[in-house]
Design a protein around this motif. Structure first.
Motif, PDB file in Angstrom:
ATOM      1  N   ILE A  56       6.752   0.847   9.121  1.00 21.09           N
ATOM      2  CA  ILE A  56       7.751   0.709   8.059  1.00 21.09           C
ATOM      3  C   ILE A  56       7.528   1.775   6.991  1.00 21.09           C
ATOM      4  N   ALA A  57       6.280   2.029   6.632  1.00 16.09           N
ATOM      5  CA  ALA A  57       5.969   3.059   5.641  1.00 16.09           C
ATOM      6  C   ALA A  57       6.360   4.444   6.153  1.00 16.09           C
ATOM      7  N   ILE A  58       6.119   4.704   7.419  1.00 13.80           N
ATOM      8  CA  ILE A  58       6.496   5.997   8.005  1.00 13.80           C
ATOM      9  C   ILE A  58       8.008   6.177   7.977  1.00 13.80           C
ATOM     10  N   VAL A  59       8.753   5.119   8.259  1.00 10.52           N
ATOM     11  CA  VAL A  59      10.223   5.194   8.215  1.00 10.52           C
ATOM     12  C   VAL A  59      10.694   5.467   6.791  1.00 10.52           C
ATOM     13  N   PHE A  60      10.105   4.798   5.794  1.00 13.32           N
ATOM     14  CA  PHE A  60      10.489   5.036   4.398  1.00 13.32           C
ATOM     15  C   PHE A  60      10.191   6.472   3.971  1.00 13.32           C
ATOM     16  N   VAL A  61       9.065   7.000   4.370  1.00 12.11           N
ATOM     17  CA  VAL A  61       8.714   8.385   4.028  1.00 12.11           C
ATOM     18  C   VAL A  61       9.679   9.356   4.693  1.00 12.11           C
ATOM     19  N   ALA A  62      10.028   9.098   5.948  1.00 14.81           N
ATOM     20  CA  ALA A  62      10.971   9.971   6.654  1.00 14.81           C
ATOM     21  C   ALA A  62      12.339   9.947   5.983  1.00 14.81           C
ATOM     22  N   ILE A  63      12.792   8.791   5.548  1.00 10.42           N
ATOM     23  CA  ILE A  63      14.082   8.689   4.853  1.00 10.42           C
ATOM     24  C   ILE A  63      14.027   9.426   3.521  1.00 10.42           C
ATOM     25  N   TYR A  69       0.004  -3.249  11.851  1.00  8.31           N
ATOM     26  CA  TYR A  69       0.854  -2.784  12.944  1.00  8.31           C
ATOM     27  C   TYR A  69       2.329  -2.822  12.562  1.00  8.31           C
ATOM     28  N   LEU A  70       2.678  -3.643  11.623  1.00  8.65           N
ATOM     29  CA  LEU A  70       4.050  -3.715  11.127  1.00  8.65           C
ATOM     30  C   LEU A  70       4.254  -2.824   9.907  1.00  8.65           C
ATOM     31  N   LEU A  71       3.296  -2.804   9.002  1.00  2.67           N
ATOM     32  CA  LEU A  71       3.466  -2.088   7.738  1.00  2.67           C
ATOM     33  C   LEU A  71       3.392  -0.571   7.879  1.00  2.67           C
ATOM     34  N   ILE A  72       2.563  -0.076   8.759  1.00  2.00           N
ATOM     35  CA  ILE A  72       2.435   1.382   8.917  1.00  2.00           C
ATOM     36  C   ILE A  72       3.724   2.004   9.464  1.00  2.00           C
TER      37      ILE A  72
END
Length: 56
Positions: free
Chosen positions: A10-17, A5-8
């Motif tokens: 964060i991963a989506i934010v990194f991909v968007a950046i 619930y925390l890692l997914i």
């Protein structure tokens, strides 16, 4: 399971950046002419002064 619930998000934010940075680089012309600098070293510099044999 709780860590997903925390890692997914964060991963989506990194991909968007990463996508935003890639689109910015393409839009600002970073990838327009990749071969120009590579070929410029092979061309003679027409502005360089010619050497004189008398100056030595």
């Amino acid at each position: 399971m709780d860590s997903l619930y925390l890692l997914i998000p964060i991963a989506i934010v990194f991909v968007a950046i990463a996508i935003k940075l890639l689109l910015w680089a393409i839009d600002s012309g970073q990838y327009d002419d990749l071969d120009k600098e590579a070929w410029s070293i092979l061309n003679e510099d027409k502005t360089a002064p010619k050497e004189d044999d008398d100056a030595r």
